[in-house]
Structures are given as structure tokens and as C-alpha cells.
Scaffold this active site. Sequence first.
Site, mmCIF file in Angstrom:
data_model
loop_
_atom_site.group_PDB
_atom_site.id
_atom_site.type_symbol
_atom_site.label_atom_id
_atom_site.label_comp_id
_atom_site.label_asym_id
_atom_site.label_seq_id
_atom_site.Cartn_x
_atom_site.Cartn_y
_atom_site.Cartn_z
ATOM 1 N N LYS A 76 0.856 -1.195 0.000
ATOM 2 C CA LYS A 76 0.000 0.000 0.000
ATOM 3 C C LYS A 76 0.888 1.240 0.000
ATOM 4 C CE LYS A 76 -3.992 2.115 2.405
ATOM 5 N NZ LYS A 76 -4.926 2.024 3.530
ATOM 6 N N SER A 151 -9.928 2.170 2.591
ATOM 7 C CA SER A 151 -8.999 2.879 1.736
ATOM 8 C C SER A 151 -7.974 1.986 1.030
ATOM 9 C CB SER A 151 -8.231 3.908 2.577
ATOM 10 O OG SER A 151 -7.431 3.264 3.554
ATOM 11 N N SER A 175 -10.431 -0.021 6.800
ATOM 12 C CA SER A 175 -9.769 0.111 5.501
ATOM 13 C C SER A 175 -9.065 -1.139 4.984
ATOM 14 C CB SER A 175 -8.755 1.260 5.543
ATOM 15 O OG SER A 175 -9.426 2.487 5.471
#
Lengths: 484, 480
Positions: A76, A151, A175
Site C-alpha cells: 500500500k 482505503s 480500511s
Amino acid sequence: MHTKNLTELAKGLREREFSSVEFTQACLERVGRLDEQLNCFITVTAEQALRQAHAADARIQSGEAGPLTGIPFAHKDIFCTQGVKTSCGSKMLDNFISPYDATVTQYLNEAGAVMIGKTNMDEFAMGSSNETSFYGPVKNPWDPQRVPGGSSGGSAAAVAARLVPASTGTDTGGSIRQPAALCGITGLKPTYGRVSRYGMIAFASSLDQGGPLTRSAEDAAIMLGAMAGFDARDSTSVDRPVEDYMVGLNDSLEGLKIGLPKEFFGAGLAGGVADAVTAALGEYEKLGATLVDISLPNTSLAVPTYYVVAPAECSSNLSRMDGVRFGYRASDPQDLEDLYTRSRGEGFGPEVKRRIMIGTYALSAGYYDAYYHKAQQVRRLIREDFLKAFETIDVIMGPTAPTAAFRLGEKSDAPITMYLSDIYTIAVNLAGLPGLSIPAGLTDGLPLGLQVIGNYFEEARLLNIAHRFQQVTDWHELAPQGFE
Amino acid sequence: MNTKWETVIGLEIHAQLRTRSKIFSGAATRYGAQPNTQACAVDLGLPGVLPVLNAEAVLMAAKFGLATHSTVAPRSVFARKNYFYPDLPKGYQISQYELPIVHDGYLDIELDESTTKRIGITRAHLEEDAGKSLHEDFHGLTGIDLNRAGTPLLEIVSEPDMRSAREAVAYMKKIHALVRYLDICDGNMQEGSFRCDANVSVRPQDAEEFGTRTEIKNLNSFRFVEQAINYEVERQIALIEGGGKVVQETRLFDPDRHETRPMRTKEEANDYRYFPDPDLLPVEIGQAFLDDVAATLPELPEARKQRFMGDYGLSAYDAGILTASREQADYFEATVDASGGQGKLSANWVMGELSGALNKAGVDIIDSPVSAAELGGLLLRIEDGTISGKIAKQVFQDMFNGEGSADAIIEKKGLKQISDSSAIEGIVKEVLENNPKQLEQYRNGQTKLLGYFVGQVMQATQGKANPKQVNELLRKILDA
């Protein structure tokens, strides 16, 4: 190769069925061919990946390989990676090449894992649909008209589309779990303090926690084993040995007491989701578990509490993005105030600005007691709800998200509706507990997630519970059409 | 001084702690390095970095707490003070707000020979220093040096207990001495290691309420504190008596013009939006830790003062002056040792000749050209009658000017006291013969003239005659 799980891949590498370089090239090829339609990656680090793969092959040959050595993964873009752009999904950090590695990055490097690239995400992890990214939305591989959740949307979609076998994510209010549910994969948010936050760009420091996104619980166990661990550079990291998350995966669930909070099954839960959860619970009963109705009375306060605490912390955490030392700087500033207001005004997107403003307001003199202080008190009540529940039950189960993946743009103009998509996950962050989401069915061709919440540091138990389910079901093996 | 008005002063002293590394990072704290060479990722506030508290800073704060009769909090909390400034890398300063590490203590200051005054210490909290903005040499731009960012500070906040600039200076000196005794701050005011903000207000004598205060920022010498406060008091009184009102504001002292001026401020009240720093755990301190700290504390000024009074028979005032700095007290004790245990004489010389000469030369006692051992050597020569006190002052000046030890100077300049009775007797007789008028007056009862004869004898011997012997011989002859 892209359909194999981590255990199979490690075996294939070890037995020279294929090399890490070959596998890495295959992943890069797949990313090159398929990611254009998904937009999972902000940066693809092909050269570095091949270097790492070569090194991994050498290590495998010398017999010093661990379970992740030579395995490609996607990181990420919130984790700092030395020499590689670390944007956090924001224009603000579009030019930020991190001079250092996050602890998680370092741990995965040491494990010999091969980073294929950095994944797309909501800007500064603020969002539940991946639509707030400066780099454009990620598409859900199950339906490109729909969001992957957020997210960690890029990380979830990349694993769901079999671009990589595993990825990293962070979870501040859901997330990891919510995109895992919406993309039909397994996602684990560990106990707060289990995974170091050093080098993980802060959104809300008291809630943020890194964790893995994988196709199965077994794979999550391998990833977590590498990501977790005490870190003296993070004062909130807990000094406690990392368990072997693999040993207990097959333990019996006979006598397991599963708490079902009535607040998780009320209005707002889509019918298809409720049906899938009910069916999953039936499987658990077959595995020897008993279901117990419980109550978490302060559940309805979790979203409002979160939307005071998280913005308050983010308003302060993001102050360092000021155009002075790194990141976006407005051109030709007239004076200091102009430098600040335009750099931040032009560098941040609307959702980030909204939360900075909410947080600044909540911390202001005269409002602190009514908002921030009150929210901290409610947070304690929410935590106590869980601790009380765990006195009589072993784990809590319920839906991960109230609906399956929604359409792009469907909620982007209605922030509060969007915030409610994390209604079942947020309380877990407020309490600092571990939680995971596993695929538990389909509704209208879209995947659904079952959330399992455990007591502090019971990651091994959660993985065991998820793994046993995955032994008797095959929801986690379903691949979206076109990505099989 | 205007007697209708009472001055009220409180000080906020910032003492830079002498830790090896910064308060929340491993970077060095050395002063004067090339800009930005002592700032690591944490000090730069890069995305993703986290603070880790330096245990040495906690230890030093605890020492200060114990030395000021304060409570060292069992639980204190770091908070973020949010504001934007280019030399504040994170956009917030990590400080302590609601729960400081030290609170509710006091320190006694000496006002004169017989009066001490107790000054309350409200709190002392740990915080990080900011970097420096450099406004010169950048062609209209501002340079940022973050070497100082993250340097640990102990901010010591007093009660508004001081009533004059003199008291404020006495208190500040006392804190300065204390932090150096404790070895937690180098006390270097020029480098900014020890500086203070003064809160000043005036009110009519006998008023209950405090007047509106102003805060004078960044005073980095005792002299500036005194001048700034005195200026500010006069300014406030003149303002009120002229029908005006004091405005609560922050002011800066201009040492060249001896006046305070309002700082340019955009907004009156900054809202710092303090909240507990979620990156740091609360600091928890147990009794066992405090007991350990207490056991390592050096002898503190107050205890040392009491001991000087008891061991050397010094007055409270003298003992107070000698213990005002650790260096001076050490020097004094070394002098006593070298002089064969002459406490009072050593005290007089250290506070008198030595201190005067050092002041005149602008030299610190640790750099004194006359060492304690050398001064003790001089005092030994007074004690054994080799020279008189008066000659000793002459010898001291020569020692101070680097002409050698007391013995060498006495020898070289032939300053040795005349103690030979027959030689003194001859000079005494000569003096009496040369002053028949005074001799007659003495014999007629004006015995006070003894002093006159002593003076004459001393003059005739250029001060080298042993005054005690001169006295004895004169009496013997006159009263025969």
C-alpha cells in the site's frame, strides 16, 4: 502460478518448479496487461522487483529461504519505501521519494519478499471507496462499474484480480476489512500495537494499524508473521513475541462460542448480506460452534465517535504537509501564509480538507470538551462493551459491511452515507481489537464478507476460525470473471 | 521607584537539558554544528516518523522536581501544541499541557543578610525545542536550521510571587545555579541554553486583583531580565497614570535601546488546539525510580549553605553567596583545604579580592588565573605571619597578573614581614623621637594616638612590619 496460494508458491520456489524471477516477471506481465482497467497500482517497481527476485533466488538456493522469500507482493502506498515514491494517494506527496523504509517494509525485505509496486488508495487513507485518490479510483475486478472499497482498495483489488498473491494494507476504521469484503478476499486488521506504525504515514495515530490482504486465512497467517513484531521506534508498539500463526490453523472449533451482536443485524443491513452471514454462521455450527446473542449497546455511537477522533488526529498529523521541507509546494508563493494556504489548498483533495476542518473544529478551544474529550469517553464505553462481551463468548461475528460493492460515484457526494459503510468495522478500531473479514458468499454476483472480531492479541485464534471455514467452503477461491 | 504601585512578576524559564541525544530522536544535540547536519528523519518531521521519548530527559526532570520540593507526577502526558511555523517541522510542538511531569514546588531566595523569600514553582514540563529561522543571507528568503529542533527543554513556570526585578533576578540565578548543580543544563545563556520569559504586571498597593500582564519573551541574560522588567514596570505605570490601559500582549526587549516593544502579532490569541499526543504513552514514574534518583542527587545549594555555616562559621548571607554557583562553592572549599582550614579567611578572599578581580577582568571563576590551591597558599602566608593582610592584597594582584605563586612573589619583591623585634624596636624609637609633640599628647592621656604611631611605623617599613608586634612594642615603650 497466479492461482497458487503462498504455501504452494513457497513449495514451488523451493523445489525449483519456477524461480522467483520467473514468477515476478509473470506478475509484472499480469499487472501490465490487466491493471489498466483496474488502476490498482500508483507505482510499479519492476526493476527493483527483479533485483529483489534475483537476490531471493540466490537465498533460496543457499537454503536460507523463509516462507515469503521470493514471493511478490503489493505494498500500500502509505508505507514508506526508500528510494521509491510514497504518495499516500495524494498530490501532496506525488513528488515524495521516501529516504527511509517503514518498519513493515524493512521486515518484508528481510523476509525476502519481492515488492512489485505501490498500490492505489484513498487519499491519506481517508475514504471507503478509493474514489478520493489523486490517482483516480480503483475499479472492483468483480464489476468495473463498482468500487473496491477503501482505503486499501488497490491492495484488495490487486489480490482479488490475482495480480499478486498478497498485499499490505492499513485499517483505521475498516480500511483493510471493508475492501477485502467488497473484493471477496481475506483481510486482517491486527490488535493495535501488533504491527509497527513507524514509516506508515499517519492518518489517525490511535486507530491506524497495518495488516495483510490475501486470498486465504492461511496466507494471511504467513504475511502477518512477517509484518508483526515489536519496534522500539514506535512507542505504541507492544513488546510481546510474535506467535507462530500457522500452528493452530487447524485447531478444532468444537465448543467455540460465537457472539452475535444484535446491533450488527438491524436496519441498514442489505438482505443479501444478512442471508450470507446467516449461512456462514450455519457452517460454524456444523463445525461445533454455538451461537450466542449478545449486545454491544454503544455500537450506534461508534461512527460519530470515530468522526471526531480520527479527524482530530488527522488535522494534526497532516500539519507537516506544509510545502516547506517536502511534498507539494505552490509555485511562486508571495509570503509565508500564501505558501501555506496555497500549498495545502492545492495539494489536498476535498475529503482530506473536510476532515482537517472537522478535526480542527473539534479540537478548538471551547469545543474540545464537547467533542474530543466526550469522544474519548465514549470510546472507553465502546471498549468496555467488547470486554464485557468477551467474558462470556470467544469471538464476535457479523457482516463486515452493510452492502456489497456500490457503484462508482454512488456515494461520493454524500459523505455521511459513505461513512456508514464502515459502521460494523469502526468500533473495532476504537477498541483496538483484532478483526478480519473473509469471503462468505455472493449477492447479485458480488462478494460479501463475514467479519470475525477477537479479544486482544487473538490473531492466531481468528486465523484458525477463518481457516476452518475456508476448509469447508470455497467462497475464497472464487475469482472475478476475466481474472481467473 | 513609585511607591503607589506594586509590581507582580512570574517567570517561565526554559532550560535546555544536557541529554546526549534529542528528546524524541537519536540525533545529537551538540551546539554550533553546520545547519541541518544534526536533524534526522524524526526531527525533519518526515511522513511516517514517530517520536520515542528519551529516558535521560525524564531522569533530569525528576532530579529537578526532587531538588525543588516539587511533586514528580506518577503519570504525566505529552500533548501536541498545534501551530504552523517553518521552523516547527511537524506543525505541532510536543509539550506537556494538562499533566506536567513536575508540579507544586518552591525555592527560597535570599533578599539580604537576614531575609529570604519563598518563590512557588507552579510546574515544570518537558517539551521539544523548535528549529531556527535564519533571516539573513538568503536574499529575502528565510533559511531553516533544524539542528535545534527536538532539543529537550524543561520549562519551569513560577508563581507570580516576585515583586521586583531584583527578586526576579535572584530567583532566576537560583534556578540557574540549581540546574548546574544538578548537571542537567549547561546554563550557557549566550547559546540560549537557559533563557526566560517574564510576565509583568503592576497594581495599586494593597489591591487584591492582579493587573493586566504583558509577557516579555526570550530574555537571555540576568542583566536583560532586570532592565526589561524595570523598563516594563515604568512603562505600565506611566501608561495607567496617563489614563491608559495595559494591553495583554507579548513584547520583546531591545537591549540596545533598553526598552520593550510589542512583538508583531497577527492574531491576539493563538488557539493551539492542545490534545494528548497519540504517538506517545503516558510517562509513569514509580517511587522506586524516585528513590534511585534521590540517591544520586549531588549536595544541593541549600544543604551546602547550611554545611558552610556549620563547618566554617559563615553567616547565612556569605554562605548563600558562596553556594550560589557550584563552581564558586567548589573553589571556596578547595581554597579552605589549601589554606589549612581557614574558612572565614577563605570566604572573605573569595568573595572579596578574587571576586572583584574576576569581575573587573570579566573572567569566570572556572577560568580564574589564580587557582584555589594558589589562593590557599597565599592565605597560609597571612596565617603564619609572613605577610600582612595588606601586603597580601598586593601579592594577590601580582598573582592574578600571572607573576607566579605567593611565595615566589613575596621572595622576589622582598615583601616578607619584619618580625625581628630588635629591628622593629629601632624603628619604633626613631618614630617616637621624630614626633615629640604627639608623644607628649599621648602621655597627657590622648591614648588614641597609639594608632597614629602604628601608622608611622608601618609607613617607615613600607607595610612590612608585623602590625601585631608593632602594637605590642609601642605599648611597652609608651607605657613604660
